[in-house]
Write a protein that holds these residues in place. Structure first.
Motif, PDB file in Angstrom:
ATOM      1  N   SER A 137     -38.970 -82.337  64.570  1.00  0.00           N
ATOM      2  CA  SER A 137     -38.998 -83.784  64.841  1.00  0.00           C
ATOM      3  C   SER A 137     -40.205 -84.106  65.694  1.00  0.00           C
ATOM      4  O   SER A 137     -40.467 -83.422  66.685  1.00  0.00           O
ATOM      5  N   ASP A 138     -40.922 -85.172  65.338  1.00  0.00           N
ATOM      6  CA  ASP A 138     -42.086 -85.573  66.126  1.00  0.00           C
ATOM      7  C   ASP A 138     -41.641 -86.397  67.331  1.00  0.00           C
ATOM      8  O   ASP A 138     -40.440 -86.685  67.477  1.00  0.00           O
ATOM      9  N   PRO A 139     -42.552 -86.782  68.215  1.00  0.00           N
ATOM     10  CA  PRO A 139     -42.168 -87.508  69.433  1.00  0.00           C
ATOM     11  C   PRO A 139     -41.448 -88.836  69.184  1.00  0.00           C
ATOM     12  O   PRO A 139     -40.747 -89.339  70.064  1.00  0.00           O
ATOM     13  N   ASP A 140     -41.602 -89.425  67.997  1.00  0.00           N
ATOM     14  CA  ASP A 140     -40.937 -90.691  67.689  1.00  0.00           C
ATOM     15  C   ASP A 140     -39.653 -90.507  66.891  1.00  0.00           C
ATOM     16  O   ASP A 140     -39.062 -91.477  66.436  1.00  0.00           O
ATOM     17  N   GLY A 141     -39.219 -89.253  66.710  1.00  0.00           N
ATOM     18  CA  GLY A 141     -37.977 -89.002  65.994  1.00  0.00           C
ATOM     19  C   GLY A 141     -38.138 -88.888  64.490  1.00  0.00           C
ATOM     20  O   GLY A 141     -37.149 -88.770  63.775  1.00  0.00           O
ATOM     21  N   ASN A 142     -39.376 -88.934  63.984  1.00  0.00           N
ATOM     22  CA  ASN A 142     -39.598 -88.731  62.549  1.00  0.00           C
ATOM     23  C   ASN A 142     -39.362 -87.261  62.239  1.00  0.00           C
ATOM     24  O   ASN A 142     -39.950 -86.388  62.861  1.00  0.00           O
ATOM     25  N   GLU A 143     -38.481 -87.010  61.289  1.00  0.00           N
ATOM     26  CA  GLU A 143     -38.120 -85.639  60.956  1.00  0.00           C
ATOM     27  C   GLU A 143     -38.891 -85.159  59.730  1.00  0.00           C
ATOM     28  O   GLU A 143     -39.004 -85.871  58.738  1.00  0.00           O
ATOM     29  N   TRP A 144     -39.398 -83.930  59.842  1.00  0.00           N
ATOM     30  CA  TRP A 144     -40.106 -83.251  58.768  1.00  0.00           C
ATOM     31  C   TRP A 144     -39.303 -82.038  58.339  1.00  0.00           C
ATOM     32  O   TRP A 144     -38.825 -81.290  59.183  1.00  0.00           O
ATOM     33  N   GLU A 145     -39.195 -81.840  57.043  1.00  0.00           N
ATOM     34  CA  GLU A 145     -38.549 -80.644  56.522  1.00  0.00           C
ATOM     35  C   GLU A 145     -39.519 -79.882  55.638  1.00  0.00           C
ATOM     36  O   GLU A 145     -40.362 -80.477  54.960  1.00  0.00           O
ATOM     37  N   VAL A 146     -39.417 -78.572  55.661  1.00  0.00           N
ATOM     38  CA  VAL A 146     -40.035 -77.718  54.648  1.00  0.00           C
ATOM     39  C   VAL A 146     -38.860 -77.122  53.899  1.00  0.00           C
ATOM     40  O   VAL A 146     -37.929 -76.595  54.520  1.00  0.00           O
ATOM     41  N   PHE A 147     -38.878 -77.237  52.565  1.00  0.00           N
ATOM     42  CA  PHE A 147     -37.691 -76.848  51.816  1.00  0.00           C
ATOM     43  C   PHE A 147     -38.038 -76.226  50.479  1.00  0.00           C
ATOM     44  O   PHE A 147     -39.107 -76.458  49.923  1.00  0.00           O
ATOM     45  N   VAL A 148     -37.097 -75.433  49.992  1.00  0.00           N
ATOM     46  CA  VAL A 148     -37.152 -74.898  48.639  1.00  0.00           C
ATOM     47  C   VAL A 148     -35.841 -75.274  47.957  1.00  0.00           C
ATOM     48  O   VAL A 148     -34.774 -75.231  48.578  1.00  0.00           O
ATOM     49  N   VAL A 149     -35.927 -75.674  46.710  1.00  0.00           N
ATOM     50  CA  VAL A 149     -34.738 -75.978  45.912  1.00  0.00           C
ATOM     51  C   VAL A 149     -34.326 -74.696  45.204  1.00  0.00           C
ATOM     52  O   VAL A 149     -35.091 -74.124  44.437  1.00  0.00           O
ATOM     53  N   LEU A 150     -33.114 -74.255  45.497  1.00  0.00           N
ATOM     54  CA  LEU A 150     -32.592 -73.017  44.916  1.00  0.00           C
ATOM     55  C   LEU A 150     -31.782 -73.272  43.651  1.00  0.00           C
ATOM     56  O   LEU A 150     -31.772 -72.465  42.725  1.00  0.00           O
ATOM     57  N   GLU A 151     -31.062 -74.390  43.643  1.00  0.00           N
ATOM     58  CA  GLU A 151     -30.257 -74.789  42.482  1.00  0.00           C
ATOM     59  C   GLU A 151     -30.279 -76.302  42.452  1.00  0.00           C
ATOM     60  O   GLU A 151     -30.010 -76.952  43.468  1.00  0.00           O
ATOM     61  N   ASP A 152     -30.604 -76.889  41.307  1.00  0.00           N
ATOM     62  CA  ASP A 152     -30.815 -78.336  41.246  1.00  0.00           C
ATOM     63  C   ASP A 152     -29.789 -79.010  40.337  1.00  0.00           C
ATOM     64  O   ASP A 152     -29.069 -78.361  39.587  1.00  0.00           O
ATOM     65  N   ASN A 153     -29.751 -80.341  40.434  1.00  0.00           N
ATOM     66  CA  ASN A 153     -28.909 -81.195  39.597  1.00  0.00           C
ATOM     67  C   ASN A 153     -27.423 -80.902  39.722  1.00  0.00           C
ATOM     68  O   ASN A 153     -26.698 -80.820  38.738  1.00  0.00           O
ATOM     69  N   LEU A 154     -26.964 -80.753  40.965  1.00  0.00           N
ATOM     70  CA  LEU A 154     -25.535 -80.574  41.203  1.00  0.00           C
ATOM     71  C   LEU A 154     -24.824 -81.893  40.946  1.00  0.00           C
ATOM     72  O   LEU A 154     -25.395 -82.972  41.081  1.00  0.00           O
ATOM     73  N   PRO A 155     -23.541 -81.846  40.606  1.00  0.00           N
ATOM     74  CA  PRO A 155     -22.805 -83.089  40.375  1.00  0.00           C
ATOM     75  C   PRO A 155     -22.634 -83.876  41.670  1.00  0.00           C
ATOM     76  O   PRO A 155     -22.676 -83.325  42.768  1.00  0.00           O
ATOM     77  N   GLU A 156     -22.447 -85.169  41.529  1.00  0.00           N
ATOM     78  CA  GLU A 156     -22.226 -86.035  42.681  1.00  0.00           C
ATOM     79  C   GLU A 156     -20.908 -85.676  43.358  1.00  0.00           C
ATOM     80  O   GLU A 156     -19.922 -85.390  42.693  1.00  0.00           O
ATOM     81  N   SER A 157     -20.922 -85.693  44.703  1.00  0.00           N
ATOM     82  CA  SER A 157     -19.703 -85.410  45.461  1.00  0.00           C
ATOM     83  C   SER A 157     -19.614 -86.396  46.619  1.00  0.00           C
ATOM     84  O   SER A 157     -20.565 -87.088  46.929  1.00  0.00           O
ATOM     85  N   ARG A 158     -18.467 -86.423  47.280  1.00  0.00           N
ATOM     86  CA  ARG A 158     -18.258 -87.354  48.386  1.00  0.00           C
ATOM     87  C   ARG A 158     -18.870 -86.856  49.688  1.00  0.00           C
ATOM     88  O   ARG A 158     -19.065 -87.617  50.600  1.00  0.00           O
ATOM     89  N   THR A 159     -19.130 -85.583  49.782  1.00  0.00           N
ATOM     90  CA  THR A 159     -19.630 -85.037  51.038  1.00  0.00           C
ATOM     91  C   THR A 159     -21.023 -84.477  50.874  1.00  0.00           C
ATOM     92  O   THR A 159     -21.434 -84.096  49.794  1.00  0.00           O
ATOM     93  N   CYS A 160     -21.711 -84.429  51.968  1.00  0.00           N
ATOM     94  CA  CYS A 160     -23.020 -83.794  52.021  1.00  0.00           C
ATOM     95  C   CYS A 160     -22.903 -82.690  53.053  1.00  0.00           C
ATOM     96  O   CYS A 160     -22.729 -82.964  54.236  1.00  0.00           O
ATOM     97  N   ALA A 161     -22.935 -81.461  52.623  1.00  0.00           N
ATOM     98  CA  ALA A 161     -22.766 -80.335  53.541  1.00  0.00           C
ATOM     99  C   ALA A 161     -24.077 -80.070  54.267  1.00  0.00           C
ATOM    100  O   ALA A 161     -25.048 -79.657  53.671  1.00  0.00           O
ATOM    101  N   VAL A 162     -24.087 -80.375  55.545  1.00  0.00           N
ATOM    102  CA  VAL A 162     -25.252 -80.132  56.377  1.00  0.00           C
ATOM    103  C   VAL A 162     -24.852 -79.079  57.391  1.00  0.00           C
ATOM    104  O   VAL A 162     -23.872 -79.231  58.101  1.00  0.00           O
ATOM    105  N   SER A 163     -25.632 -77.995  57.460  1.00  0.00           N
ATOM    106  CA  SER A 163     -25.243 -76.882  58.315  1.00  0.00           C
ATOM    107  C   SER A 163     -25.533 -77.122  59.785  1.00  0.00           C
ATOM    108  O   SER A 163     -25.047 -76.409  60.635  1.00  0.00           O
TER     109      SER A 163
END
Length: 160
Positions: A123-149
């Protein structure tokens, strides 16, 4: 009087060859943000003026500018990210950021944006968040929850 045909007809339209993406962020304090982004990108700004800085990032290709101003809230920006090819690349970037003195936060095997991803955040000093990411499996079905670790329940930027 006969008009000349346009030199570029619809069948001859040239393909635009983009040089790089441009991202301009509004920041509260340009000096604090310069210090953060110097560490995050690992380069010096290519231009610094009063209330302004520009970083010419080569990997990923990015024209990145900071514009100092008054901020009342985070606005419409959700988060910023860099997609990489592998988990090893995510871990390498985390190591680079850690060595630069930035605090990182990992989300491995997280279900986000209808995909399984490995990622690390800063996160930068103004709270802007940056992610570096890799997609391991894509196009999952829609669900009610978002699992954030992450234990931070407010940090569901990509899934919000």
């Amino acid at each position: 009087m006969e008009s000349k045909p346009n030199s570029t007809t619809t069948t001859e339209i040239q393909t635009v060859k983009a040089l790089k993406a441009h991202l301009a962020l509004n920041v509260r304090n340009v000096e604090q943000s310069i210090a953060f982004y110097r560490r995050m990108f690992g380069i010096e700004p290519s231009k610094v003026r009063t209330g302004y800085a520009k970083f010419d990032v080569h990997n990923p290709p990015l024209n990145f500018t900071l514009n100092q101003g008054t901020l009342t809230d985070r606005g419409a920006l959700s988060h910023l990210g860099i997609q990489v090819r592998s988990t090893d690349d995510v871990l390498a970037m985390r190591q680079k950021w850690t060595e630069a003195g930035l605090e990182t936060r990992d989300e491995m095997q997280t279900n986000c944006c209808y995909a399984v991803q490995d990622k690390t955040w800063v996160s930068d000093p103004d709270g802007n968040e940056w992610e570096v990411f890799v997609v391991l499996e894509d196009n999952l079905p829609e669900s009610r929850t978002c699992a954030v670790s992450s234990s931070d329940s407010n940090n569901q930027a990509c899934c919000a």
